[in-house]
Scaffold this active site. Sequence first.
Site, short mmCIF file in Angstrom:
data_model
loop_
_atom_site.label_atom_id
_atom_site.label_comp_id
_atom_site.label_asym_id
_atom_site.label_seq_id
_atom_site.Cartn_x
_atom_site.Cartn_y
_atom_site.Cartn_z
N TYR A 241 -3.38 20.69 -59.83
CA TYR A 241 -3.85 22.00 -60.29
C TYR A 241 -2.95 22.47 -61.42
O TYR A 241 -1.83 21.97 -61.58
CB TYR A 241 -3.93 23.03 -59.15
CG TYR A 241 -2.69 23.16 -58.28
CD1 TYR A 241 -1.68 24.04 -58.59
CD2 TYR A 241 -2.58 22.40 -57.12
CE1 TYR A 241 -0.57 24.16 -57.78
CE2 TYR A 241 -1.46 22.51 -56.30
CZ TYR A 241 -0.46 23.39 -56.64
OH TYR A 241 0.64 23.49 -55.85
N HIS A 291 1.42 19.09 -61.33
CA HIS A 291 0.87 19.46 -62.63
C HIS A 291 1.07 18.29 -63.59
O HIS A 291 2.00 17.51 -63.42
CB HIS A 291 1.59 20.68 -63.20
CG HIS A 291 1.80 21.76 -62.22
ND1 HIS A 291 0.77 22.36 -61.55
CD2 HIS A 291 2.93 22.36 -61.76
CE1 HIS A 291 1.24 23.28 -60.73
NE2 HIS A 291 2.56 23.30 -60.84
#
Length: 313
Positions: A241, A291
């Site tokens: 995410y 990430h």
Amino acid sequence: MRCRRRALLAVAVCLLLGLWWSLRVSTFGLRLPPSLPTVRCAVGANVSAWFAARYDAAVGPLLTGPAHELSPDVVRWWLTLQGPPGVVPLQDVMQKLFAVLPAPNGSAWVPSQCRTCAVVGNSGRLKGSRHGLQIDAHHWVLRMNRAKTAGFEVDVGTRTTHHFMYPESAMNLWPGVHLVLIPFKPLDLKWVTSAFSTGELTHTYTRVKQFIKADRNKVLILSPAFLKYIHENWTERHGRYPSTGFTALLFALHACQQVSVFGFGADSKGNWHHYWEENRWSGAFRRTRVHDADVEFSLIQRLADEGRILFYQ
Ligand code: C5P
């Protein structure tokens, strides 16, 4: 007589010059540049096919109230982000949340002809940048997580209008600052409810603040649908995410007409360092695979190349 008049005139000129000079010295004892930086709107940049394929103005950044509908596929994706998915009474969680905190009425901000926004990431690249005045010259100044300003004013500025955080990175805020919660799990909504009321929740996957000092009328909750939109349209499913910083940047792209970006990027060895730390940290951020720092950085560069943002490196 004439000499006396000349002398008086000279003294008056000196006094005026002195006054002018002292006005150029800020409260921090810093000499300001000849004129304060102005930030202009670059509205009207051409929309490239690349940008049009990613940007969707219809996706609202915020949760808007207890009856806010999250589609089943958003909920399914959201529940996988942190921890194993379980059955969560989401409506109940949201009802309690908006019983404690006011829902943004209509739009959380007035549509603006020109709102200039500075997104300030936490990169150590800010050290020695002297971007403080430039940052403070924006209408909105967005900071995040454990960002500090005290002691770093020259490089990072003094103002904050929005502070992005999640329970595990939470900090107290000055009155008037918007706390923008990024909920990575339903427990984060329960935490913010608790932190502004009973204080019953003190643990998520780690210890979290029992109470938070912040303006409850200014709290904004980012929508999980907005996170999914960034993950799919922008980072194209790289990483699990988007990072707090990239999320704040996308928020700004949706809310501001001019976006300036500061404090993004790793150090020369690829470490994700912070401007307030001695940077012996070992790049853990990059290795977690949560990430994708490289993809996010290249997106920021592309946005800058296309004139969508101003990227201060
Ligand atoms: O480390 P932290 O997540 O608090 O930093 C806030 C944001 O700033 C990150 O989510 C990332 O987007 C950005 N950042 C960066 N380069 C660094 C440190 C942080 O781009 N060295």
